[in-house]
Design an enzyme around this catalytic site. Structure first.
Site, PDB file in Angstrom:
ATOM      1  N   HIS A 109       0.851  -1.189   0.000  1.00 31.13           N
ATOM      2  CA  HIS A 109       0.000   0.000   0.000  1.00 31.13           C
ATOM      3  C   HIS A 109       0.885   1.236   0.000  1.00 31.13           C
ATOM      4  CE1 HIS A 109      -2.915   2.687   2.600  1.00 31.13           C
ATOM      5  NE2 HIS A 109      -2.590   3.258   1.460  1.00 31.13           N
ATOM      6  N   GLU A 150       1.024   7.675  -3.718  1.00 37.12           N
ATOM      7  CA  GLU A 150       1.886   7.462  -2.561  1.00 37.12           C
ATOM      8  C   GLU A 150       3.146   8.314  -2.643  1.00 37.12           C
ATOM      9  OE1 GLU A 150       1.499   5.523   0.340  1.00 37.12           O
ATOM     10  OE2 GLU A 150      -0.574   5.638  -0.352  1.00 37.12           O
ATOM     11  N   HIS A 154       3.446  10.702   0.453  1.00 42.32           N
ATOM     12  CA  HIS A 154       4.452  10.248   1.420  1.00 42.32           C
ATOM     13  C   HIS A 154       5.876  10.274   0.876  1.00 42.32           C
ATOM     14  CE1 HIS A 154       1.203   8.983   4.055  1.00 42.32           C
ATOM     15  NE2 HIS A 154       0.666   8.317   3.052  1.00 42.32           N
TER      16      HIS A 154
END
Length: 257
Positions: A109, A150, A154
């Site tokens: 993920h 992502e 992040h």
């Protein structure tokens, strides 16, 4: 009398003084002296706050202070249990992950830079990943759209280039041995969250309690989060991440299809 006064003054000089509010900052919050956020009872619950467009939730404390690329304490590798994600609302959004016959179990993920308290998010000044960088995500993330998201959410806070960040995500995934019961899981199962964690600990000798958390939604296992040191050379204790583990006494683990 004079001697007693001098003694009292010396004692007071040696007594620690309580830190001022300006000195009570935590980690990156020290950079700009922003006060720590107070609990807001009207705020949405962590599980309802989406971390990715395909329906996953990122719970736990949010960003604090200035999010500066490269300034964080450790990584969290989030391994999505695809059947659980697809059963709890992801099927309409993560089509590549949830298509019939995809035969996906645990997939990445995300790899999340994390503070001891909270996490950085959406750091600025980093370029979008190139096609060459994204090509390395094939077989790591279930789809390119998630890899792009992502990176923006992040990866920009890692202080790395997109190529190196995605390489780190693959390296972290490859460092984790998936327990045998989840490698060929084609039947419905029920697990206590602590037993899922124990299965990962048994399969990974350097992993210890307090370094991972099984996460569920509506009684269905969605992911397992494992904490790594910043250099990815070993696992890391992470009390705040562990507190976000599944609270159900048992959870459904849907089969791979």
């Amino acid at each position: 009398m004079t001697g007693k006064l001098l003694l009292a003054a010396a004692f007071l000089a040696l007594t620690p003084v309580a830190a001022s509010s300006a000195g009570d900052c935590i980690l990156d919050n020290c950079a700009d002296q922003k006060p720590l956020p107070s609990p807001n009872p009207s705020a949405p619950s962590p599980a309802s706050t989406p971390d990715r467009p395909t329906g996953f939730g990122r719970s736990g404390p949010g960003p604090r202070g200035a999010s500066v690329p490269g300034q964080f304490d450790f990584y969290v590798l989030s391994l999505s249990w695809s059947p659980g994600f697809c059963q709890t609302g992801g099927a309409k959004k993560g089509r590549d992950q949830c298509d019939s016959g995809a035969n996906l179990g645990f997939v990445v993920h995300g790899l999340w830079p994390q503070y001891d308290h909270g996490f950085p998010s959406d750091c600025r000044g980093q370029s979008a990943p190139s096609r060459i960088a994204l090509s390395a995500t094939d077989g790591v993330y279930p789809d390119e759209g998630l890899a792009r998201y992502e990176w923006r959410k992040h990866g920009t806070c890692s202080g790395l280039s997109p190529t190196d960040y995605f390489a780190n995500a693959k390296a972290a995934r490859d460092a984790v041995v998936i327990p045998q019961p989840f490698k060929d899981a084609h039947q419905d199962q029920r697990w206590a969250p602590v037993d899922v964690e124990r299965a990962f600990i048994a399969a990974n000798p350097r992993l210890r309690p307090g370094m991972l958390a099984a996460v569920c939604q509506h009684g269905v296992m969605e992911e397992v989060r494992i904490c790594f040191t910043k250099d990815l050379k070993s696992f890391q204790a992470c009390p705040e991440v562990v507190r976000d583990r599944c609270r159900a006494p048992a959870m459904s683990v849907p089969p791979v299809r």
